[in-house]
Design a protein around this motif. Structure first.
Motif, PDB file in Angstrom:
ATOM      1  N   SER A 129       5.373 -29.886 -69.471  1.00 51.59           N
ATOM      2  CA  SER A 129       4.299 -29.375 -69.861  1.00 51.59           C
ATOM      3  C   SER A 129       3.732 -27.956 -69.438  1.00 51.59           C
ATOM      4  O   SER A 129       3.159 -27.251 -70.134  1.00 51.59           O
ATOM      5  CB  SER A 129       3.098 -30.505 -69.272  1.00 51.59           C
ATOM      6  OG  SER A 129       3.308 -31.923 -69.747  1.00 51.59           O
ATOM      7  N   ILE A 130       4.110 -27.907 -67.974  1.00 49.62           N
ATOM      8  CA  ILE A 130       3.955 -26.412 -67.302  1.00 49.62           C
ATOM      9  C   ILE A 130       5.054 -25.962 -66.855  1.00 49.62           C
ATOM     10  O   ILE A 130       6.085 -26.640 -66.141  1.00 49.62           O
ATOM     11  CB  ILE A 130       3.041 -26.805 -66.186  1.00 49.62           C
ATOM     12  CG1 ILE A 130       1.425 -27.194 -66.967  1.00 49.62           C
ATOM     13  CG2 ILE A 130       2.702 -25.362 -65.630  1.00 49.62           C
ATOM     14  CD1 ILE A 130       0.658 -27.747 -66.010  1.00 49.62           C
ATOM     15  N   GLY A 131       5.288 -24.675 -66.958  1.00 48.49           N
ATOM     16  CA  GLY A 131       6.781 -24.247 -66.081  1.00 48.49           C
ATOM     17  C   GLY A 131       6.611 -22.837 -65.957  1.00 48.49           C
ATOM     18  O   GLY A 131       5.690 -22.052 -66.452  1.00 48.49           O
ATOM     19  N   TYR A 132       7.167 -22.352 -64.807  1.00 50.47           N
ATOM     20  CA  TYR A 132       7.166 -21.314 -64.174  1.00 50.47           C
ATOM     21  C   TYR A 132       8.564 -20.658 -64.129  1.00 50.47           C
ATOM     22  O   TYR A 132       9.378 -21.440 -63.573  1.00 50.47           O
ATOM     23  CB  TYR A 132       6.651 -20.907 -62.978  1.00 50.47           C
ATOM     24  CG  TYR A 132       5.225 -21.185 -62.973  1.00 50.47           C
ATOM     25  CD1 TYR A 132       4.069 -20.174 -62.881  1.00 50.47           C
ATOM     26  CD2 TYR A 132       4.750 -22.342 -62.990  1.00 50.47           C
ATOM     27  CE1 TYR A 132       2.512 -20.514 -62.768  1.00 50.47           C
ATOM     28  CE2 TYR A 132       3.218 -22.973 -62.548  1.00 50.47           C
ATOM     29  CZ  TYR A 132       2.310 -21.564 -62.890  1.00 50.47           C
ATOM     30  OH  TYR A 132       0.770 -22.012 -62.869  1.00 50.47           O
ATOM     31  N   TYR A 133       8.871 -19.218 -64.671  1.00 49.69           N
ATOM     32  CA  TYR A 133      10.304 -18.942 -64.300  1.00 49.69           C
ATOM     33  C   TYR A 133      10.166 -17.530 -63.720  1.00 49.69           C
ATOM     34  O   TYR A 133       9.687 -16.542 -64.075  1.00 49.69           O
ATOM     35  CB  TYR A 133      11.037 -18.702 -65.949  1.00 49.69           C
ATOM     36  CG  TYR A 133      12.415 -18.025 -65.613  1.00 49.69           C
ATOM     37  CD1 TYR A 133      13.324 -19.017 -65.144  1.00 49.69           C
ATOM     38  CD2 TYR A 133      12.573 -16.856 -65.793  1.00 49.69           C
ATOM     39  CE1 TYR A 133      14.679 -18.363 -65.013  1.00 49.69           C
ATOM     40  CE2 TYR A 133      14.132 -16.398 -65.799  1.00 49.69           C
ATOM     41  CZ  TYR A 133      14.750 -17.376 -65.368  1.00 49.69           C
ATOM     42  OH  TYR A 133      16.266 -16.830 -65.048  1.00 49.69           O
TER      43      TYR A 133
END
Length: 196
Positions: A129-133
């Motif tokens: 649902s949520i992601g950080y790269y």
């Protein structure tokens, strides 16, 4: 630093009560620090160092390592923050991230999505649902309904950390691992899985 105009087919300059604007139409190329932006048309608010860009594909190229695409871009020059919507994707040498909405900070090299997304790294696909790269460390952190699909296993978790360079998933909450061959199940709260 101000947003620079490198190329455009047509340029209109307008002064309104709210500020001074430049409207660029056709084969637009803009530059801000070490990033170039390509689009069909753009509107730049000169005083606010802010722009919006439109096109079939708005493209941001940062250095020789990151490419980002979307259909619409809002760019805040002072914060070096881009907000893209519509069929967004981000690529570097280790992964491809796709999502309907993408925020990217050109100063910190961090991209994030809040409305669902997918990262593909060789034979491994991760959705959440949520992601950080974090481009500088090749690290992705996923939250909410995380599913990692590799050729041998499917992994379910609420949260997961993944290194796209080393191809290793790190378990940071309760995680369920299902083997695709014999359907055996492992449940763990801590550990890592080397997808190679």
């Amino acid at each position: 630093k101000r947003i620079e105009i490198i190329q455009t087919d047509s340029l209109l300059y307008q002064t309104l009560e709210l500020g001074k604007y430049r409207k660029l139409i056709g084969n637009v190329i803009l530059k801000h620090d070490n990033a170039k932006m390509y689009c069909d048309s753009a509107l730049i608010d000169i005083d606010a160092n802010y722009m919006t860009a439109y096109g079939k594909q708005v493209h941001i190229k940062q250095g020789d390592s990151i490419d980002i695409w979307g259909n619409f871009l809002e760019y805040f020059g002072d914060q070096k923050l881009g907000r893209l919507t519509g069929m967004c994707s981000m690529r570097d040498k280790t992964m491809i991230l796709t999502t309907p909405e993408l925020n990217y900070n050109l100063d910190t090299d961090v991209g994030n999505f809040m409305s669902g997304g997918r990262v593909v790294n060789k034979e491994t696909t991760i959705t959440s649902s949520i992601g950080y790269y974090y481009h500088k460390t090749s690290t992705a952190i996923f939250y909410g309904d995380v599913v990692l699909e590799s050729p041998e296993r499917t992994i379910y978790a609420d949260s997961l950390r993944y290194n796209t360079d080393k191809e290793i998933a790190y378990f940071i909450t309760k995680t369920t691992i299902i083997d695709k061959k014999d359907s055996s199940v492992i449940i763990t709260n801590d550990g890592y899985y080397d997808t190679k």
